[in-house]
Design an enzyme around this catalytic site. Structure first.
Site, PDB file in Angstrom:
ATOM      1  N   ASP A 152      32.345   0.660 -81.457  1.00 20.92           N
ATOM      2  CA  ASP A 152      31.808   0.598 -80.059  1.00 20.92           C
ATOM      3  C   ASP A 152      32.645   0.714 -78.978  1.00 20.92           C
ATOM      4  O   ASP A 152      32.865   0.443 -77.759  1.00 20.92           O
ATOM      5  CB  ASP A 152      31.979  -1.042 -80.139  1.00 20.92           C
ATOM      6  CG  ASP A 152      33.215  -1.584 -80.626  1.00 20.92           C
ATOM      7  OD1 ASP A 152      34.067  -0.723 -81.044  1.00 20.92           O
ATOM      8  OD2 ASP A 152      33.507  -2.889 -80.378  1.00 20.92           O
ATOM      9  N   ARG A 206      47.536 -10.264 -86.303  1.00 22.60           N
ATOM     10  CA  ARG A 206      48.328  -9.090 -85.772  1.00 22.60           C
ATOM     11  C   ARG A 206      49.604  -9.567 -85.607  1.00 22.60           C
ATOM     12  O   ARG A 206      50.689  -8.652 -85.740  1.00 22.60           O
ATOM     13  CB  ARG A 206      47.683  -8.681 -84.447  1.00 22.60           C
ATOM     14  CG  ARG A 206      46.264  -8.165 -84.894  1.00 22.60           C
ATOM     15  CD  ARG A 206      45.432  -7.547 -83.654  1.00 22.60           C
ATOM     16  NE  ARG A 206      45.963  -6.472 -83.215  1.00 22.60           N
ATOM     17  CZ  ARG A 206      45.467  -5.480 -83.653  1.00 22.60           C
ATOM     18  NH1 ARG A 206      44.557  -5.482 -84.656  1.00 22.60           N
ATOM     19  NH2 ARG A 206      45.781  -3.942 -83.212  1.00 22.60           N
ATOM     20  N   GLU A 224      45.160  -2.316 -89.442  1.00 23.01           N
ATOM     21  CA  GLU A 224      45.303  -0.948 -89.835  1.00 23.01           C
ATOM     22  C   GLU A 224      45.924   0.076 -88.520  1.00 23.01           C
ATOM     23  O   GLU A 224      46.613   0.909 -89.008  1.00 23.01           O
ATOM     24  CB  GLU A 224      44.077  -0.316 -90.409  1.00 23.01           C
ATOM     25  CG  GLU A 224      42.804   0.105 -89.524  1.00 23.01           C
ATOM     26  CD  GLU A 224      42.110  -0.969 -88.477  1.00 23.01           C
ATOM     27  OE1 GLU A 224      41.610  -0.759 -87.658  1.00 23.01           O
ATOM     28  OE2 GLU A 224      42.531  -2.176 -89.006  1.00 23.01           O
ATOM     29  N   ASP A 225      45.374  -0.395 -87.374  1.00 20.58           N
ATOM     30  CA  ASP A 225      46.000   0.459 -86.389  1.00 20.58           C
ATOM     31  C   ASP A 225      47.390   0.325 -85.929  1.00 20.58           C
ATOM     32  O   ASP A 225      48.216   1.127 -85.477  1.00 20.58           O
ATOM     33  CB  ASP A 225      45.008   0.306 -85.030  1.00 20.58           C
ATOM     34  CG  ASP A 225      44.838  -1.273 -84.790  1.00 20.58           C
ATOM     35  OD1 ASP A 225      45.336  -2.127 -85.451  1.00 20.58           O
ATOM     36  OD2 ASP A 225      43.991  -1.718 -83.760  1.00 20.58           O
ATOM     37  N   ASP A 269      36.472   3.666 -82.934  1.00 19.74           N
ATOM     38  CA  ASP A 269      35.642   2.482 -83.332  1.00 19.74           C
ATOM     39  C   ASP A 269      34.287   2.728 -82.972  1.00 19.74           C
ATOM     40  O   ASP A 269      33.990   3.440 -81.994  1.00 19.74           O
ATOM     41  CB  ASP A 269      36.042   1.244 -82.576  1.00 19.74           C
ATOM     42  CG  ASP A 269      37.478   0.593 -83.246  1.00 19.74           C
ATOM     43  OD1 ASP A 269      37.779   1.217 -84.524  1.00 19.74           O
ATOM     44  OD2 ASP A 269      38.366  -0.069 -82.620  1.00 19.74           O
TER      45      ASP A 269
END
Length: 741
Positions: free
Chosen positions: A562, A696, A648-649, A560
């Site tokens: 960050d 999630r 998505e992860d 990512d």
């Protein structure tokens, strides 16, 4: 006078010959039928039964003329040929002669399912088959794009005595506008024929259609055209399915029983010969072969002297207990060649001993059954115990392990059976990119080894150890950027510099999914490795897992924007991945759990003693998973991810665990991996959104539903450098900076 005597003698001789022929002519063999096959050659083939000799002697037991049902009636060879010719008019069909490849060249391998006709009944099992096809990546609703066609008419049960039997199927099939004599059609069937002979009669002409059929004989099987499938019950799960029952290996691999069977005896009729002889090898110790005469409504009318004893002993044993505590399981033929015992033995890690001459084993075109079963001969029943006792324990262990692989890869659900069938046909159509035998018979199996990616085993991470190949010495970093560049102190720029300093970095790809235009080239830091900026077309979350051509290395470092990682942390994670190239290796760990109160799966980021996910915000994995994510997963799941801009992860972790059946690998004790200075107005601040966490939870259950179960696996292992925190000089430690973080 002499002439009269001669005439009289001639007349008496002629009368005697006529009388002799009249009384004994039934035993004089006539000429062979034109279509009959000589059995002089090939008499040792196990798929051909012994010649049948009729017994002219009277039976020792008196015949009961009150029996109106002839249980031993057998149709003549001519009748059998007539039945086969009516069903298999395309007996010589092969892919080259009865399949139109041009339909597949236009739009690829697509499967069309006919719309369900109003008023037509469909069994639950057939509905599961159709639903699997419609939910697969092969499905198309446009017949003009189709390569293969599947009927919506239920063809599974073609036993005329069954309540599931569909009448007038011949007329209904012929009236289909796209039927075209069955060309490029696929017909599924579990049961064919009926009492007393159970011939493979479907009750309609299949023309040039391919058959995916259970209990199909080698005599009627058309190689590389038909597909043999296993016989499964209506309770067989549509998706997922239970895993194999082998939890751990025992050395030596012997169990309480050596060989077991428990089932119906079939007092008379087809399939009774072998089962009636099982008592000869039953010893009630390590070879336990139990049969019962209680079958059908009139079994007592045909019971023999052994029935009472057999029935009593049959009730003493629990079938499940026998199944799970035996080294080998006998799988004799039933009324038909296949039986439910086959799949039951596979799941229980009980090595099947096949005793069904002439049965084309399921998926025999791609599966090497010699690695998972013992192929016996019905004529050599008495040799079965000594044969299985002679098998070395190393071989038994290998056979047992292979039963578990095959069960989980191809047979644990209707979905896997159907998809395996379609993948086999696709390999025939696209021969230039078909799977090898090793792919089909090795973990993770043909369904997860997509030849469109590569047909070379060395390109897939699962075969590195088998081939003695070392993983990629370099990685490609893929950084997912969603915020514009407004300052030279932004975390993404620091991350690029840190990653570029790694000795293992080949290149850096920045996936620009920001709404703002691309920054000027000079805005990016100068590095020793090339930086490639790719602007996402749709700017959706799933685009980070696209199989971009720019991914030149097998290893992908997913980040990512960050994420905060030092060069040392990147190096250590990559060296660990080289030991686990088929898994996800990284830093941020998460876990799943079952919520008993809500009866649903839950997602947690709490620091616990185990984990089941490593988030792709700072993780390394093989680039093949990009291809699987894009081409294997259904569009419904990817659309959900894109709409939520979330999960998505999690989906990638589900996919990798479903393939490997293994957990990811977490490295070092680091738990915080995000830059805290990201502005609250940025899209990266979605992690602070309470709805983000709730989404999630929803994703977890949606994904588990599609996979047919929870593929994630918990782990309590964390890998640190060898001298991590040890009381030695810091100069002796290779990854010394990790301890300072």
């Amino acid at each position: 006078m002499q002439a009269k005597k001669r005439y009289l003698i001639s007349l008496l001789t002629g009368a005697f010959l006529v009388l002799l022929i009249y009384l004994g002519g039934g035993g004089v063999p006539g000429p062979a039928a034109p279509g009959s096959r000589s059995r002089t050659h090939g008499y040792n083939r196990p798929d051909q039964p012994w010649p049948h000799f009729s017994d002219p002697l009277q039976h020792f037991s008196p015949w009961d003329h009150s029996d109106t049902e002839d249980y031993n009636v057998h149709i003549s060879p001519r009748q059998k040929r007539d039945v086969n010719s009516s069903v298999y008019k395309g007996k010589r069909c092969r892919m080259q002669s009865c399949f139109d490849f041009s339909l597949c060249q236009r739009n690829g391998f697509k499967v069309y399912v006919y719309p369900q006709q109003k008023g037509e009944k469909i069994s639950e099992s057939y509905q599961n088959i159709l639903s699997t096809i419609e939910g697969s990546r092969f499905y198309t609703s446009d017949p003009g794009q189709a390569c293969v066609f599947v009927l919506s008419l239920d063809t599974l049960d073609r036993d005329q005595l069954s309540p599931q039997y569909v009448h007038n199927l011949k007329t209904k099939v012929q009236s289909l506008a796209l039927w075209n004599n069955g060309r490029n059609h696929l017909i599924f069937n579990l049961y064919s024929g009926t009492w007393p002979d159970y011939t493979e009669d479907l009750g309609f002409d299949i023309g040039q259609a391919m058959l995916a059929k259970a209990s199909i004989s080698t005599e009627n099987f058309r190689p590389n055209f038909d597909i043999s499938i296993p016989l499964f019950s209506k309770e067989h799960p549509r998706t997922g399915g239970d895993r194999g029952y082998l939890k751990y290996n025992t050395i030596p691999p012997f169990r309480k029983y050596m060989l077991v069977f428990k089932g119906k005896r079939y007092l008379t009729g087809i399939g009774s010969d072998t089962r009636n002889a099982l008592y000869h090898v039953h010893n009630a110790e390590d070879v336990v072969l139990l049969t019962t005469c209680k079958h059908g409504k009139d079994w007592q009318k045909h019971k023999d002297a052994r029935c009472d004893k057999d029935n009593a002993e049959y009730d003493k044993y629990d079938y499940r207990e026998m199944l799970h505590n035996s080294t080998f399981c006998l799988v004799p033929r039933g009324r038909r060649l296949g039986s439910f015992r086959f799949l039951e033995a596979l799941q229980a890690a009980c090595v099947p001993v096949m005793l069904s001459n002439g049965w084309e084993l399921p998926f025999s075109e791609v599966i090497d059954w010699n690695t998972a079963a013992v192929i016996g001969d019905e004529r050599l029943l008495l040799q079965i115990p000594s044969t299985v006792r002679s098998i070395h324990q190393d071989k038994i262990l290998a056979l047992r392990q292979q039963t578990q692989f095959l069960w989980e890869a191809y047979f644990s659900s209707v979905e896997k059976i159907v998809l395996t069938t379609l993948e086999i046909i696709q390999d025939r159509v696209l021969q230039q990119s078909s799977r090898s035998s090793v792919m089909w018979n090795s973990h993770p199996g043909g369904l997860f080894s997509l030849p469109q990616y590569s047909s070379y085993l060395g390109d897939l991470p699962f075969f590195y150890a088998k081939l003695g190949i070392k993983p990629s010495p370099k990685f490609t970093a893929v950084i997912h950027a969603v915020t514009p560049l407004v300052s030279q102190s932004q975390p993404i720029l620091k991350l690029i510099v840190s990653v570029a300093r790694s000795q293992y970095c080949a290149q850096i790809i920045v996936l620009w999914n920001c709404d703002k235009p691309l920054p000027a080239k000079q805005r990016w830091p100068a590095t020793a490795v090339p930086i490639i900026v790719i602007e996402g077309e749709n700017k959706v979350m799933s685009s980070r897992f696209q199989p971009y051509e720019s991914l030149i290395s097998d290893a992908v470092l997913s980040l990512d924007e960050d994420t905060v990682l030092s060069t040392t942390e990147v190096d250590f994670a990559f060296t660990v991945w080289q030991s686990f190239p088929e898994r996800i290796v990284g830093y941020p760990a998460r876990s799943h759990f079952w919520d008993n109160n809500k009866e649903r799966w839950g997602y947690t980021s709490k620091w616990t003693n185990d984990y089941s996910m490593v988030l792709t915000g700072a993780a390394i994995y093989h680039r093949y998973y990009h291809f699987l994510y894009t081409h294997f997963l259904p569009s419904s799941l990817k659309s959900m991810v894109d709409q939520l801009a979330n999960c998505e992860d999690i989906l990638m972790n589900f996919l990798v665990s479903a393939v490997t059946k293994l957990p990811p690998v977490k490295v070092t004790q680091k738990k915080q991996y995000k830059e805290t200075m990201m502005g609250q107005s940025s899209r990266a601040s979605r992690w602070a959104d309470p709805d983000h966490f709730a989404q999630r939870q929803t994703c977890m259950n949606k994904f588990a539903s599609w996979f047919g179960g929870m593929p994630l696996v918990h782990s309590q292992m964390r890998l640190d450098p060898v001298l991590f925190k040890d009381q030695v000089s810091i100069l002796r430690k290779k990854y010394r900076e990790i301890e300072r973080l």
